[in-house]
Design a protein around this motif. Sequence first.
Motif, mmCIF file in Angstrom:
data_model
loop_
_atom_site.group_PDB
_atom_site.id
_atom_site.type_symbol
_atom_site.label_atom_id
_atom_site.label_comp_id
_atom_site.label_asym_id
_atom_site.label_seq_id
_atom_site.Cartn_x
_atom_site.Cartn_y
_atom_site.Cartn_z
ATOM 1 N N LEU A 237 2.373 0.692 -7.450
ATOM 2 C CA LEU A 237 0.987 0.269 -7.246
ATOM 3 C C LEU A 237 0.273 1.063 -6.161
ATOM 4 O O LEU A 237 -0.959 1.121 -6.147
ATOM 5 C CB LEU A 237 0.936 -1.223 -6.909
ATOM 6 C CG LEU A 237 0.919 -2.186 -8.096
ATOM 7 C CD1 LEU A 237 0.873 -3.624 -7.608
ATOM 8 C CD2 LEU A 237 -0.258 -1.905 -9.022
ATOM 9 N N SER A 238 1.025 1.690 -5.268
ATOM 10 C CA SER A 238 0.381 2.492 -4.228
ATOM 11 C C SER A 238 -0.455 3.616 -4.831
ATOM 12 O O SER A 238 -1.427 4.066 -4.223
ATOM 13 C CB SER A 238 1.441 3.084 -3.280
ATOM 14 O OG SER A 238 2.016 2.074 -2.489
ATOM 15 N N ALA A 239 -0.075 4.049 -6.033
ATOM 16 C CA ALA A 239 -0.848 5.102 -6.694
ATOM 17 C C ALA A 239 -2.229 4.617 -7.089
ATOM 18 O O ALA A 239 -3.148 5.429 -7.260
ATOM 19 C CB ALA A 239 -0.094 5.601 -7.925
ATOM 20 N N THR A 240 -2.406 3.304 -7.241
ATOM 21 C CA THR A 240 -3.701 2.766 -7.662
ATOM 22 C C THR A 240 -4.408 1.961 -6.568
ATOM 23 O O THR A 240 -5.571 1.627 -6.720
ATOM 24 C CB THR A 240 -3.535 1.877 -8.916
ATOM 25 O OG1 THR A 240 -2.588 0.841 -8.642
ATOM 26 C CG2 THR A 240 -3.044 2.697 -10.093
ATOM 27 N N THR A 241 -3.693 1.637 -5.497
ATOM 28 C CA THR A 241 -4.343 0.945 -4.376
ATOM 29 C C THR A 241 -4.746 1.919 -3.270
ATOM 30 O O THR A 241 -5.511 1.563 -2.377
ATOM 31 C CB THR A 241 -3.420 -0.131 -3.775
ATOM 32 O OG1 THR A 241 -2.216 0.481 -3.310
ATOM 33 C CG2 THR A 241 -3.094 -1.201 -4.799
ATOM 34 N N ALA A 242 -4.233 3.144 -3.327
ATOM 35 C CA ALA A 242 -4.624 4.163 -2.347
ATOM 36 C C ALA A 242 -6.094 4.537 -2.570
ATOM 37 O O ALA A 242 -6.593 4.468 -3.695
ATOM 38 C CB ALA A 242 -3.739 5.395 -2.519
ATOM 39 N N PRO A 243 -6.810 4.929 -1.524
ATOM 40 C CA PRO A 243 -6.374 5.042 -0.132
ATOM 41 C C PRO A 243 -6.584 3.770 0.692
ATOM 42 O O PRO A 243 -6.562 3.825 1.915
ATOM 43 C CB PRO A 243 -7.251 6.176 0.376
ATOM 44 C CG PRO A 243 -8.553 5.962 -0.356
ATOM 45 C CD PRO A 243 -8.180 5.457 -1.719
ATOM 46 N N LEU A 244 -6.813 2.654 0.019
ATOM 47 C CA LEU A 244 -7.086 1.410 0.748
ATOM 48 C C LEU A 244 -5.849 0.930 1.492
ATOM 49 O O LEU A 244 -5.901 0.596 2.676
ATOM 50 C CB LEU A 244 -7.569 0.327 -0.221
ATOM 51 C CG LEU A 244 -8.875 0.625 -0.966
ATOM 52 C CD1 LEU A 244 -9.140 -0.448 -2.003
ATOM 53 C CD2 LEU A 244 -10.026 0.717 0.023
ATOM 54 N N PHE A 245 -4.727 0.864 0.784
ATOM 55 C CA PHE A 245 -3.461 0.471 1.409
ATOM 56 C C PHE A 245 -2.315 0.949 0.520
ATOM 57 O O PHE A 245 -2.507 1.295 -0.646
ATOM 58 C CB PHE A 245 -3.380 -1.049 1.635
ATOM 59 C CG PHE A 245 -3.490 -1.871 0.378
ATOM 60 C CD1 PHE A 245 -2.365 -2.233 -0.348
ATOM 61 C CD2 PHE A 245 -4.729 -2.304 -0.083
ATOM 62 C CE1 PHE A 245 -2.471 -2.991 -1.506
ATOM 63 C CE2 PHE A 245 -4.841 -3.062 -1.234
ATOM 64 C CZ PHE A 245 -3.709 -3.407 -1.947
ATOM 65 N N TYR A 246 -1.119 0.957 1.117
ATOM 66 C CA TYR A 246 0.069 1.451 0.420
ATOM 67 C C TYR A 246 1.189 0.428 0.531
ATOM 68 O O TYR A 246 1.295 -0.295 1.524
ATOM 69 C CB TYR A 246 0.537 2.775 1.037
ATOM 70 C CG TYR A 246 -0.476 3.885 0.949
ATOM 71 C CD1 TYR A 246 -0.452 4.800 -0.097
ATOM 72 C CD2 TYR A 246 -1.477 4.017 1.926
ATOM 73 C CE1 TYR A 246 -1.380 5.825 -0.178
ATOM 74 C CE2 TYR A 246 -2.412 5.041 1.852
ATOM 75 C CZ TYR A 246 -2.353 5.945 0.804
ATOM 76 O OH TYR A 246 -3.280 6.942 0.724
ATOM 77 N N MET A 247 2.014 0.371 -0.513
ATOM 78 C CA MET A 247 3.187 -0.495 -0.510
ATOM 79 C C MET A 247 4.424 0.363 -0.726
ATOM 80 O O MET A 247 4.378 1.402 -1.383
ATOM 81 C CB MET A 247 3.079 -1.550 -1.615
ATOM 82 C CG MET A 247 1.958 -2.555 -1.377
ATOM 83 S SD MET A 247 1.811 -3.762 -2.707
ATOM 84 C CE MET A 247 1.088 -2.751 -3.992
ATOM 85 N N GLU A 248 5.527 -0.092 -0.174
ATOM 86 C CA GLU A 248 6.771 0.644 -0.367
ATOM 87 C C GLU A 248 7.284 0.429 -1.789
ATOM 88 O O GLU A 248 7.204 -0.669 -2.331
ATOM 89 C CB GLU A 248 7.831 0.173 0.634
ATOM 90 C CG GLU A 248 7.506 0.522 2.071
ATOM 91 C CD GLU A 248 8.642 0.173 3.000
ATOM 92 O OE1 GLU A 248 9.541 0.993 3.183
ATOM 93 O OE2 GLU A 248 8.623 -0.962 3.528
#
Length: 451
Positions: A237-248
């Motif tokens: 999901l970090s690929a679609t929530t960036a650049p707002l926030f990132y998850m491991e």
Amino acid sequence: METLAAAVVVASVVVVMQVLVGTAASYSDHHLLSRIAFGSCANQSAPQPIWDVINEFDPQVFIWLGDNIYGDIRRPFKIVGKERTIGPWKNVPRFIPSSQSEMLSRYNMAKNIHGYSRLRANSKVIGTWDDHDYGLNDAGKEFSYKITNQRLLLDFLDEPQDSPRRKQSGVYTSYTLGPPGKQVKIILLDTRYHRDPLSSDGTILGDSQWSWLRKELMGPASNITIIGSSIQVISNLSATTAPLFYMESWGRFPKERDRLFKLITDSKRDGVFFISGDVHFGEITRYDCAAGYPLYDITSSGLTQAVEKVLPPPLHFIVRFLAWFTPSTMRVMSQNCRYRSCTYGKPNFGAIEIDWDAVPVNLKLQVRDINGLPVTGVNISLLELRAGSSTIKAGQDRKHCTLELMLPGIVRYRLAILVYSVLALLLLALVGLICAVTLVCRLCLRKCKID
């Protein structure tokens, strides 16, 4: 007579305890395994009523997937002041490790929670760790307290003193449960002890754990193989929530994830699926283009921590809308999901039921809520988890072959576009309001001068 009665009572208690302990331990020998529960993200200081429904589910095995306690110390959000934890002028880390004595105290608090104590008496409890019980948020191999904290975790899990886990670097392990012909292999990974920095695309498992994992997957066959990872394997999901926030996730280490998929393929091992935690919501994802059959990842997070708790109940719809709006190519969408996004942002646990009597053997994989009701789930035949299975088709299921990174930019970043657009509109509205107030004030002043 009183002494004799007391002796009888003591003897009875001892017998009962021996039966309970023996029952829990015997699952690793020959008992048929048909019910497994798992969970993550349990703050020891928060109420934990979810153990009641987990106990009602009556799992033979319970698997911890990390953040079994919250052992680090979280500083409050501060933009200004002597210690600033967020913003461009941040000068101190938001999270800091706690002392060994404080970690032990928190483990003891968690271990003595009534519902969890009842589970320990009736089920075999196994597990791995994630960052907060490892000792520090988002920490990897650089964390200096990992050796001490490994011992504390293994004590919490009642790991025998002569266990190989107490001598190795990392808490990874495996179990083969059930009678021959109906065996379940559970592999628990350590995604912390050897992990390189998040932005490095380096290693997650380290050389020694990779060698061990190869032996485990290339070893004797089992009907079902469950791989437990504290962080999500399939979803990125970090690929679609960036650049707002990132998850491991494994997706942030693409070379490692590709290596994991290739190892599963090379092992020719059927019946493999993943379970994971960490993200504070539940979902089920699948990837159809890795092992010759669909690889599922059932994410349950958390037992106490959940994304909807960030906002008051009247605003929970915002979290649900954003979860639906954020693109995900891997999430299993179904009309049976509680919410349209097929994610669940309240406390939850994972449930696995195996129907060995069905022909073919059937798996029920679910995320359940605090009342024990399913919020998302899949029913799959064990035949579907075999190389060359007919479940991977052209058309509808091909979407589970498209990685989030491959989405068109306008789709991939639509959450960021929405958020920045709303902020821009709010800023324009604020500027407009200031201009309107200024104009009104000038008109009032002019009128006063004329009068």
